[in-house]
Design a protein around this motif. Sequence first.
Motif, short mmCIF file in Angstrom:
data_model
loop_
_atom_site.label_atom_id
_atom_site.label_comp_id
_atom_site.label_asym_id
_atom_site.label_seq_id
_atom_site.Cartn_x
_atom_site.Cartn_y
_atom_site.Cartn_z
N THR A 1 -20.05 -40.34 5.72
CA THR A 1 -20.50 -41.69 6.08
C THR A 1 -22.03 -41.81 6.05
OG1 THR A 1 -20.35 -41.04 8.42
CG2 THR A 1 -18.49 -42.22 7.46
N VAL B 1 -23.05 -42.08 2.34
CA VAL B 1 -22.61 -43.34 1.71
C VAL B 1 -23.46 -44.51 2.17
CG1 VAL B 1 -20.69 -44.99 1.62
CG2 VAL B 1 -20.24 -42.56 1.31
N PHE C 1 -28.02 -43.77 -2.17
CA PHE C 1 -26.66 -43.77 -2.72
C PHE C 1 -26.27 -45.16 -3.18
CE2 PHE C 1 -22.14 -44.56 -2.10
CZ PHE C 1 -21.57 -43.57 -2.88
N THR D 1 -25.70 -46.02 -7.11
CA THR D 1 -24.36 -46.44 -7.51
C THR D 1 -24.37 -47.82 -8.15
OG1 THR D 1 -23.41 -45.15 -5.69
CG2 THR D 1 -21.99 -46.78 -6.74
N VAL E 1 -18.29 -37.72 -1.33
CA VAL E 1 -19.24 -38.73 -1.79
C VAL E 1 -19.25 -38.79 -3.32
CG1 VAL E 1 -21.68 -39.38 -1.88
CG2 VAL E 1 -20.70 -38.52 0.25
N LEU F 1 -16.07 -40.45 -4.62
CA LEU F 1 -16.13 -41.90 -4.47
C LEU F 1 -16.99 -42.52 -5.57
CD1 LEU F 1 -15.70 -44.55 -2.91
CD2 LEU F 1 -17.67 -43.93 -1.49
N GLN F 2 -18.13 -41.90 -5.83
CA GLN F 2 -19.04 -42.44 -6.84
C GLN F 2 -18.41 -42.36 -8.24
OE1 GLN F 2 -22.97 -40.58 -7.02
NE2 GLN F 2 -23.86 -42.62 -6.92
#
Length: 415
Positions: free
Chosen positions: A13, A16, A21, A25, A238, A241-242
């Motif tokens: 968390t 992110v 980040f 992203t 992380v 997710l990316q």
Amino acid sequence: MYKFFIMVGHTFTNRVKTKSFLITTLVTLALIVAVTNIQTIIGTFSGEDETDRVAVITDNEEWFQTLEGTAAINNSFEIEMYDKSLDEAKEAVEEGTYQSVVEITTGESNLPEATYYANQIASAGHSDQIKQALQQIKVGIATEEAGVDQATLQQISSPVAFETVSLEESAKSEEELAQTRGLVYVMLFLLYMSVIMYGSMIATEVATEKSSRVMEILISSVSPVSQMFAKIIGIALVGMLQFCLILIVGYFGVTQNGGEGSMMAAFGLTNIQGSIIAYAVLFFILGYLLYATLAATLGSLVSRLEDAQQMIAPMIYLILAAFFISVFGLNAPESTFVTVSSYFPFFSPLIMFLRVGMLDIPVWEVILSVGVLVASIAILAWFGARIYSGGVLLYGKSSSFKDIKKAMQLSKKEK
């Protein structure tokens, strides 16, 4: 175990929510949207509905018809006969009425000679097509005067029949090699970027906690080994997710623009064998774990962010070496140098995967390479955990690997 998952979630968390980040992203997703819609964007700004007009000045009607047929095939510009003077044609080009003007005259042996006029050489976008058409005209005239039959000329110009056949039944075909080569390229860049981005992220995460003195609180409640692996797994989430966001946006961008077949074929990513994808995932995960453990170990030796990048420089050199050897191996996968390098743990995630995709190698070689890689991860994790448990207690300026000895001594005292 409960505290371990709390630390994993905390690391995830925190990363992110960082501006770096979010910005990285969003910028990456914007670039993917731009690339997948590049034709639409170019058409919007350049006026795709307006076809370029090229004026032709010539007295030979047959030559003009040949050029007209070339323009119809390319469907990117229009050819128009210009019956005024060359100076007036140049003025029309400068005014924007025509994109360019071509003056074709009859030279020696009745062969065509042409001069192409455009506002700038950089804007002479259709000169190559016109030049090729005139070359065909020249060849036709020369062969006709020499008495060469057109059928004979076409037979001479046609490519020779050439087929590559593998004597080994298990050898990969040209199509399979092309598909694997595309996947290897993707694997190279993904692992390289993952090590650069997320390895640095792990090292700076540790250095940040040490610089803020948070580490002193953490080590009193959670073991340093749990902290190290919590950071490795948290940063991995992380990255997942990316990458998932990038893949989803990229997939929809390609499919919505009707270019799925062409773009995927361009990278050789159509009809890939399931085993190759499984190997790619396996070596990617093992490669990440190896380099991430090394990054966490090195990051524990520094307490300032400015020292973190210097400390992980050797790790960057290792992945760079693996990257360049893999690029070389794409053209020479059977070379001894590539074969030997595929068993070196810091190179094997890329190079052994390359050999698996490009060659038909025995299963025992893959098992041996994976075994060496897993053993290296286990040894580095054990050694790194000891360094980490002592390194998190080191403060002050640190940019030397002599601090490894100090960290080992501190880890023994802690026990």
